[in-house]
Write a protein that holds these residues in place. Sequence first.
Motif, PDB file in Angstrom:
ATOM      1  N   THR A 292      11.187 -38.449 -65.418  1.00  0.00           N
ATOM      2  CA  THR A 292       9.839 -37.864 -65.454  1.00  0.00           C
ATOM      3  C   THR A 292       9.386 -37.660 -66.900  1.00  0.00           C
ATOM      4  O   THR A 292       8.241 -37.300 -67.145  1.00  0.00           O
ATOM      5  N   ARG A 293      10.301 -37.861 -67.828  1.00  0.00           N
ATOM      6  CA  ARG A 293       9.955 -37.678 -69.243  1.00  0.00           C
ATOM      7  C   ARG A 293      10.026 -38.970 -70.055  1.00  0.00           C
ATOM      8  O   ARG A 293       9.271 -39.144 -71.011  1.00  0.00           O
ATOM      9  N   CYS A 294      10.948 -39.840 -69.724  1.00  0.00           N
ATOM     10  CA  CYS A 294      11.105 -41.071 -70.515  1.00  0.00           C
ATOM     11  C   CYS A 294       9.818 -41.876 -70.443  1.00  0.00           C
ATOM     12  O   CYS A 294       9.299 -42.125 -69.352  1.00  0.00           O
ATOM     13  N   PHE A 295       9.291 -42.267 -71.605  1.00  0.00           N
ATOM     14  CA  PHE A 295       8.077 -43.078 -71.587  1.00  0.00           C
ATOM     15  C   PHE A 295       8.307 -44.462 -72.189  1.00  0.00           C
ATOM     16  O   PHE A 295       7.380 -45.141 -72.602  1.00  0.00           O
TER      17      PHE A 295
ATOM     18  N   CYS B  69       9.701 -45.630 -74.903  1.00  0.00           N
ATOM     19  CA  CYS B  69       9.331 -45.894 -76.302  1.00  0.00           C
ATOM     20  C   CYS B  69      10.403 -46.663 -77.050  1.00  0.00           C
ATOM     21  O   CYS B  69      10.144 -47.206 -78.116  1.00  0.00           O
TER      22      CYS B  69
ATOM     23  N   GLU C 161      19.905 -37.523 -79.899  1.00  0.00           N
ATOM     24  CA  GLU C 161      19.330 -36.763 -81.003  1.00  0.00           C
ATOM     25  C   GLU C 161      17.884 -37.165 -81.276  1.00  0.00           C
ATOM     26  O   GLU C 161      17.055 -36.349 -81.629  1.00  0.00           O
ATOM     27  N   ILE C 162      17.575 -38.439 -81.089  1.00  0.00           N
ATOM     28  CA  ILE C 162      16.249 -38.914 -81.491  1.00  0.00           C
ATOM     29  C   ILE C 162      15.204 -38.754 -80.402  1.00  0.00           C
ATOM     30  O   ILE C 162      14.007 -38.847 -80.673  1.00  0.00           O
ATOM     31  N   CYS C 163      15.631 -38.495 -79.162  1.00  0.00           N
ATOM     32  CA  CYS C 163      14.644 -38.491 -78.071  1.00  0.00           C
ATOM     33  C   CYS C 163      13.706 -37.296 -78.192  1.00  0.00           C
ATOM     34  O   CYS C 163      14.117 -36.148 -78.050  1.00  0.00           O
ATOM     35  N   ARG C 164      12.438 -37.596 -78.420  1.00  0.00           N
ATOM     36  CA  ARG C 164      11.480 -36.529 -78.713  1.00  0.00           C
ATOM     37  C   ARG C 164      11.088 -35.741 -77.471  1.00  0.00           C
ATOM     38  O   ARG C 164      10.546 -34.651 -77.572  1.00  0.00           O
ATOM     39  N   VAL C 165      11.299 -36.313 -76.290  1.00  0.00           N
ATOM     40  CA  VAL C 165      10.921 -35.583 -75.079  1.00  0.00           C
ATOM     41  C   VAL C 165      12.126 -34.981 -74.379  1.00  0.00           C
ATOM     42  O   VAL C 165      12.001 -34.440 -73.289  1.00  0.00           O
ATOM     43  N   GLY C 166      13.287 -35.080 -75.000  1.00  0.00           N
ATOM     44  CA  GLY C 166      14.480 -34.513 -74.376  1.00  0.00           C
ATOM     45  C   GLY C 166      14.815 -35.193 -73.061  1.00  0.00           C
ATOM     46  O   GLY C 166      15.290 -34.546 -72.123  1.00  0.00           O
ATOM     47  N   ALA C 167      14.544 -36.495 -72.993  1.00  0.00           N
ATOM     48  CA  ALA C 167      14.800 -37.207 -71.740  1.00  0.00           C
ATOM     49  C   ALA C 167      16.267 -37.583 -71.576  1.00  0.00           C
ATOM     50  O   ALA C 167      16.692 -37.970 -70.499  1.00  0.00           O
ATOM     51  N   ARG C 168      17.033 -37.491 -72.646  1.00  0.00           N
ATOM     52  CA  ARG C 168      18.461 -37.806 -72.558  1.00  0.00           C
ATOM     53  C   ARG C 168      19.254 -36.504 -72.706  1.00  0.00           C
ATOM     54  O   ARG C 168      19.094 -35.796 -73.697  1.00  0.00           O
ATOM     55  N   ILE C 169      20.081 -36.231 -71.713  1.00  0.00           N
ATOM     56  CA  ILE C 169      20.913 -35.022 -71.773  1.00  0.00           C
ATOM     57  C   ILE C 169      22.362 -35.468 -71.686  1.00  0.00           C
ATOM     58  O   ILE C 169      22.786 -36.054 -70.686  1.00  0.00           O
TER      59      ILE C 169
END
Lengths: 205, 823
Positions: free
Chosen positions: A11-14, A16, A160-168
């Motif tokens: 729901t967050r990954c776009f 990019c 670290e680089i994911c600006r939307v916090g889509a990777r946990i």
Amino acid sequence: MTRYGMAIDTTRCFGCNSCSMRCKVEHNLPVNVMYSRAQTFDGDLYGRPTGTYPHVSVSFYTHSCQHCDNPACLEVCPTGATQKRDDGIVLVDNSLCIGCDSCIAACPYDGVRTHLGEPKYHLDYALGAADTPEHLAETVEKCTFCAERIDQGLNPACVEICRVGARIFGDLDDPDSDLSRILEERSYEQLKADEGTRPNVFLLK
Amino acid sequence: MPSGTSKITRRSFLAGTTLSVGSLATLSACASPHLAGTSPNEKEVPAEERKCINICNGACCNCPLEGTVRDGKLVSVSPIPQPRENTGAIKGCIKGQTNPMRLYAENRGLYPMIQRGERGSDNWERISWDEAIALVAEKFQAATNEYGPSSVAFWLGGGNLNGVINGNGAYDVNTPRNSYMGIGCERFLSQTGYTIFSFDWDLPLVYLGGEMMNHPYFWLQDLVNSKLIILWGINPAGSGGHFVPWYVKAKENGAKIISVDPQYNSSGMLIDQWVPIRPGTDSALMLAMANYIIDNDLVDQDYLANHSIAPFLLKEDGYYLKLSDLGKKLDIDEEGNEVDSPVVWDEKANDFISCLESTAGAVHGTHEANGVNMRTVFDAVYDNIKQFTVEYAAEECDIDATIIEELAREYATSGASCIQPGLGCGRYYNSSSLFYNLPLLAALTGNSSKPGAGYFGYGQALVSPFTGVVSQNLDSLYVEEPNFGRCISGQLIRDIAETGKYGNEDFPLRCVYVMTTNPVSTYAGPKEIESALNKIDFVVTADPIMTDTAKISDLYLPICMPWENPDDHNGTFMLQKAVEPAGECKSDFEVLNLIAEKMGFSDLYPKNDQEYLREVLDTPENIEAGAAYDDFKKQGIIPVETYEVAELTAVELNYGGRTRFYMEEDCRRDDYGQVTTFTDHSPFYFHANEAYPTNPKREKYPFFGFSFHDTYDQSSIYAHNPMLDEFREGPFVRMNTKAAAERGIQEDDVVRIYNDHGTCTIKVKLTEGIRPDCIQIPHGFARNEYIDGYPQDLSTIAINPVVPESAVHDWICNVEKVEEGDQ
């Protein structure tokens, strides 16, 4: 015990691909080698929507090695190059790899591995981290969960680089880890869950 | 004359957020060092690493980036890491990470070169800097001696916007300008009095909406308060990745997100509804919404009457009735100065009173006072817009009437609606109307000056995790007795080169110095621009890369990229030198120093770049705040002590805090004697130049064409980038699956797109996410990256009399399959 895994919040990954490029630079990956790549659920790399005009929709996830609990690549490796660490990370020791591609054939997740020919680079000097392992011709490479960073107590570069916090990223055996908690709260799916590989990448819905 | 310390202006801040330009092309003579092909696996003894801060300069968001340098080489560039809780604070995208590649790309220019033979003949010869500088000085001097200083023009772009020393992008055309470029450029131009061609990008939004209308900036962090967000011609997921966290948060907070756009893109993951509008007709939809709101009793009457300019009274000359017109006592502002406020007819007071006092302004009515006839702004505007009904827009925009009605109703009643206008709808001949129509919608519904509501913005978060300077000392910006030349919109070169006149004045243009802009690739009508440049005696391009514009120049000067020379980004962060310049590249400041000296202005730059930087940054306020030269020099970028995302509401900035949808002053960007009318200054819809449904040429050219800046594409600065090519696979045109099938076109076929202006042969990607009557092309690849032709060649120069935006989306075309043997 520690058992590493990763959730991708669809729901967050776009799409990019900042994470994929970060990975590419961090590991000085040769031309046309990527450990990770964003795609739609149709497998499209350009982010094309599904449906019929004008009733369309799109969502993304990142595709890479699933670091399975029961990796199909492990047993088929004739040289022991493919290994599973105690913390669950699946690695290929390229000094042992003979490039037979058995792992590529056995793995149900298409496109997560690359058979390196003679590695080529865009620039005449090495990019990325100083301790990035060398890339050897005629070996197979894939996502390492940034094992070398994990061992230093860092997160994988893509996280670290994911600006939307889509990777946990985190420890599935630790009920208090961010990863365990979000898997507790949210519904998710796993890719090809019926293949018996028990993947450790979870796609949050 | 600006002097002393001055605060960062809103304009310079805005300018830092914008742009578009740049470009490329290859040349054997500029083959770079560090281009590989070999396999550099060598990882000997780990060398010492250092971090440095610099800028992407990708002609878009100007993101600060962190580089890692090892063995004197830039081994990694990435966004500056942030704690996970700093939502929305990470700037920089996939493109920015390819900065090491950009430094050494094959199109990088390394040496000064002169074109022998005809321009464009690709017959280059390497020359020394001494020879190059002597040639420039000789040509400039000769033109100045014979025709005066206006005969030499500097065409300035968006490739290097806000460097305090080297910045060279001019937005505004006032004399002297409100915003400023780097000290290098400003001192040179204020000494010589040369002409400036400013760049023609984002003008409806930044120039008209921001500078002239003074619309309140809607900050991204207010999105969490929005109930309805309309993305209007904007694709944050593709071209503004750092906006996305704010939209995600808003969505998670329950906001409905609608996209009004001819194309469906990666931002689709954010949106609940897509309204596929026909290109170039956005203003018609806005006014249909306005009419529906008016006709269906959805108007916020109090807001319209008392918080917008609707009740202001227009005299027959188009100006507001003011207190002085009625001989009334003037208002006194906070500083004790007299102010001649606009007057409204107040229904409670039953009198003409100052708009500052009125609480019951009459929105309708005609009046006469002291022999002067007048009517309300609202009535005057309504007369012009009532024709643009829902039925009209349904036809014009090709959207079901019920969808328009629902959109209008939701916008008016959500409680907090926000429209985020983008550049997709902003690059047509008629885009100026957007920034009268949007505030009209806000004025009708009260969707301004309250949490979550807004209609203007450029996708910017006010709260940064970094601190900037408090003030800047600009004493040295200009020479002591400046001689400011004329500053005009770049596109006007077409007419100036043709007629030798600007309006009725003689304008003998002889030399053009193109700085960090690439009009022959990126402007609308590149062939017309090329033809104009070909009429000029001497054209120099100074750019980090051998652009398409450089290729048709007499002389090419190789300029430093970011990471190769130090500067400061408008007081927000330091650009720290990471590596030695490639080849013989020099900074713009160095080059202008050399030209000045050769021309005899030996005392033009009494300080070097570092001394100027220290002078600008070392104000007492900055030193006290720990944000002066030494602080930035050491840290590059300075984190704030605590990063807090405050709730911010955009408040109307105009007089009386009223939403403004009419411009009483003449706000034309250039004045060459053109005629404007009331509807050039107020809400209206008029046709785009070519992109309108009833254009008779659509029989021949049924498709609307427009371009995109997306995840992997930006201005031409990102052309010839093999690291990005691994993801994007070169240029392609997007086409609707069904429309393609009707023409026998399949995925990856090669097609020719063409119209009267030009042609381009290009690979096709099919999608359901675009209107069947549209095609979409990239904007930024270089000419030699296409099979044949160039997509921008299909566009043409169309100069709006008030806001001369380069109308790069305003064209129509046909598409035909190219059979294999014909390629």
